[in-house]
Design a protein around this motif. Structure first.
Motif, PDB file in Angstrom:
ATOM      1  N   VAL A   1       1.017  -1.261  -0.071  1.00  0.00           N
ATOM      2  CA  VAL A   1      -0.130   0.059  -0.280  1.00  0.00           C
ATOM      3  C   VAL A   1       0.809   1.021  -0.023  1.00  0.00           C
ATOM      4  O   VAL A   1       1.915   1.268   0.799  1.00  0.00           O
ATOM      5  N   LEU A   2       0.564   1.948  -1.206  1.00  0.00           N
ATOM      6  CA  LEU A   2       1.387   3.401  -1.296  1.00  0.00           C
ATOM      7  C   LEU A   2       0.736   4.534  -0.542  1.00  0.00           C
ATOM      8  O   LEU A   2      -0.454   5.014  -1.161  1.00  0.00           O
ATOM      9  N   TYR A   3       1.205   5.019   0.435  1.00  0.00           N
ATOM     10  CA  TYR A   3       0.542   6.453   0.854  1.00  0.00           C
ATOM     11  C   TYR A   3       1.217   7.496   0.458  1.00  0.00           C
ATOM     12  O   TYR A   3       2.291   7.580   0.328  1.00  0.00           O
ATOM     13  N   ILE A   4       0.431   8.414  -0.102  1.00  0.00           N
ATOM     14  CA  ILE A   4       0.963   9.570  -0.643  1.00  0.00           C
ATOM     15  C   ILE A   4       0.507  10.888  -0.209  1.00  0.00           C
ATOM     16  O   ILE A   4      -0.680  11.030   0.351  1.00  0.00           O
ATOM     17  N   PHE A   5       1.504  11.778   0.311  1.00  0.00           N
ATOM     18  CA  PHE A   5       1.324  12.964   1.218  1.00  0.00           C
ATOM     19  C   PHE A   5       1.755  14.273   0.382  1.00  0.00           C
ATOM     20  O   PHE A   5       2.996  14.115  -0.320  1.00  0.00           O
ATOM     21  N   GLY A   6       1.103  15.347   0.467  1.00  0.00           N
ATOM     22  CA  GLY A   6       1.724  17.013   0.079  1.00  0.00           C
ATOM     23  C   GLY A   6       2.138  17.599   1.245  1.00  0.00           C
ATOM     24  O   GLY A   6       2.557  18.673   0.983  1.00  0.00           O
ATOM     25  N   GLN A   7       1.981  17.152   2.656  1.00  0.00           N
ATOM     26  CA  GLN A   7       2.397  17.967   3.631  1.00  0.00           C
ATOM     27  C   GLN A   7       3.356  17.089   4.721  1.00  0.00           C
ATOM     28  O   GLN A   7       2.965  16.213   4.760  1.00  0.00           O
ATOM     29  N   PRO A   8       4.614  17.599   4.844  1.00  0.00           N
ATOM     30  CA  PRO A   8       5.493  16.915   5.697  1.00  0.00           C
ATOM     31  C   PRO A   8       4.740  16.312   7.135  1.00  0.00           C
ATOM     32  O   PRO A   8       5.112  15.214   7.752  1.00  0.00           O
ATOM     33  N   GLN A   9       3.722  17.074   7.963  1.00  0.00           N
ATOM     34  CA  GLN A   9       3.000  16.775   9.182  1.00  0.00           C
ATOM     35  C   GLN A   9       2.459  15.500   8.975  1.00  0.00           C
ATOM     36  O   GLN A   9       2.393  14.865   9.843  1.00  0.00           O
ATOM     37  N   ALA A  10       1.656  15.448   7.953  1.00  0.00           N
ATOM     38  CA  ALA A  10       0.819  14.286   7.686  1.00  0.00           C
ATOM     39  C   ALA A  10       1.835  13.070   7.387  1.00  0.00           C
ATOM     40  O   ALA A  10       1.675  11.768   7.882  1.00  0.00           O
ATOM     41  N   PHE A  11       2.732  13.237   6.688  1.00  0.00           N
ATOM     42  CA  PHE A  11       3.856  12.090   6.253  1.00  0.00           C
ATOM     43  C   PHE A  11       4.371  11.664   7.683  1.00  0.00           C
ATOM     44  O   PHE A  11       4.487  10.382   7.676  1.00  0.00           O
ATOM     45  N   GLU A  12       4.964  12.462   8.323  1.00  0.00           N
ATOM     46  CA  GLU A  12       5.621  12.003   9.766  1.00  0.00           C
ATOM     47  C   GLU A  12       4.592  11.549  10.585  1.00  0.00           C
ATOM     48  O   GLU A  12       5.227  10.579  11.126  1.00  0.00           O
ATOM     49  N   THR A  13       3.295  11.872  10.728  1.00  0.00           N
ATOM     50  CA  THR A  13       2.344  11.380  11.522  1.00  0.00           C
ATOM     51  C   THR A  13       2.262   9.920  11.188  1.00  0.00           C
ATOM     52  O   THR A  13       2.117   8.878  12.155  1.00  0.00           O
ATOM     53  N   TYR A  14       1.927   9.552   9.994  1.00  0.00           N
ATOM     54  CA  TYR A  14       1.628   8.182   9.652  1.00  0.00           C
ATOM     55  C   TYR A  14       2.763   7.255   9.691  1.00  0.00           C
ATOM     56  O   TYR A  14       2.530   6.084  10.011  1.00  0.00           O
TER      57      TYR A  14
END
Length: 262
Positions: free
Chosen positions: A174-187
């Motif tokens: 499963v590939l999670y894609i983010f455009g914000q560092p906060q969301a990336f770091e949280t997940y």
């Protein structure tokens, strides 16, 4: 006058890709119909179809791009089903989901891409339904879910989704894609701290720093996988950037309302 006589067959062919992709930018819609003769003026025709109520438009406030999608009238005219209509409250998410899926369709390892309404129809008992599915081959056949995350959900909801993917033999990754560092770091943090019992090799997390300006650095963007920082380019043995991955544009601040729990 019969509805089918309002426009020529060419006009219907120009918007037919929206049946599959749901919502596309005008550039991507033109790319999807590149074999069709557009001498009749693509943009003028699209405006005409919008005036007739066959399509509606969304103007992205950040990239200033215009996105179009079929109305109920448009679906009826094309003889297609509208199983998962565009919701105004999630239209930005839908544009990113469809755009990322659209880019994946021509990658070297891709065999087929399905978006949400196609997944619902083909795999109604799938359980958790991702935003898109990529069937491909890299060393071996694989099935990869794509999750487009614009918000930060609660740890409980994130773990519920992780656990569903972890338990499913249908998905290889499963590939999670983010455009914000906060969301990336949280997940990433939730997987590392709360999901220690899960198969971490199944999960990939990509942060595209220019995504809100619609620059998709799919293979060069930072990717966290199995405890290491890498790129999808390295994981898929792709060194050069493919079309749609040009960047170099400064990213302005994205309002934090995109990061609220939903």
């Amino acid at each position: 006058m019969n509805q089918q006589q309002l426009h020529s067959p060419l006009h219907y062919e120009l918007i037919e890709p929206l049946v599959k992709w749901k919502i596309l930018s005008l550039d991507n819609l033109m790319e999807a119909t590149w074999k069709i003769d557009k001498s009749s003026n693509f943009y003028k025709t699209i405006d005409g179809l919008e005036e007739k109520g066959l399509i509606s438009a969304f103007h992205d406030p950040y990239s200033k791009r215009k996105y179009v999608y079929l109305t109920n009238k448009g679906y009826e005219t094309l003889g297609a089903e509208n199983n998962l209509p565009i919701n105004p409250s999630t239209v930005i998410h839908d544009t990113f989901s469809s755009e990322n899926a659209f880019h994946f369709r021509n990658f070297p390892f891709t065999k087929e891409v399905l978006v949400d309404h196609e997944i619902l129809k083909k795999y109604p008992m799938i359980g958790h339904r991702p935003d898109a599915l990529v069937f491909g081959h890299h060393k071996k056949d694989f099935t990869m879910a794509i999750e487009m995350e614009l918000t930060i959900k609660s740890k409980e909801r994130i773990m519920q989704t992780y656990s569903a993917y972890n338990a499913s033999s249908f998905f290889n990754n499963v590939l999670y894609i983010f455009g914000q560092p906060q969301a990336f770091e949280t997940y990433v943090g939730v997987l590392e701290n709360e999901g220690k019992a899960l198969n971490h090799s199944k999960f990939l997390f990509v942060f595209m720093k220019n995504m809100y300006r619609r620059y998709y650095e799919t293979f060069s963007a930072e990717c966290y996988h199995n405890g290491n920082m890498t790129t999808l380019g390295k994981l898929f043995d792709i060194e050069e950037k493919l079309p749609g991955n040009k960047s170099g544009m400064r990213v302005e601040h994205v309002p934090h309302e995109y990061l609220k729990e939903v």
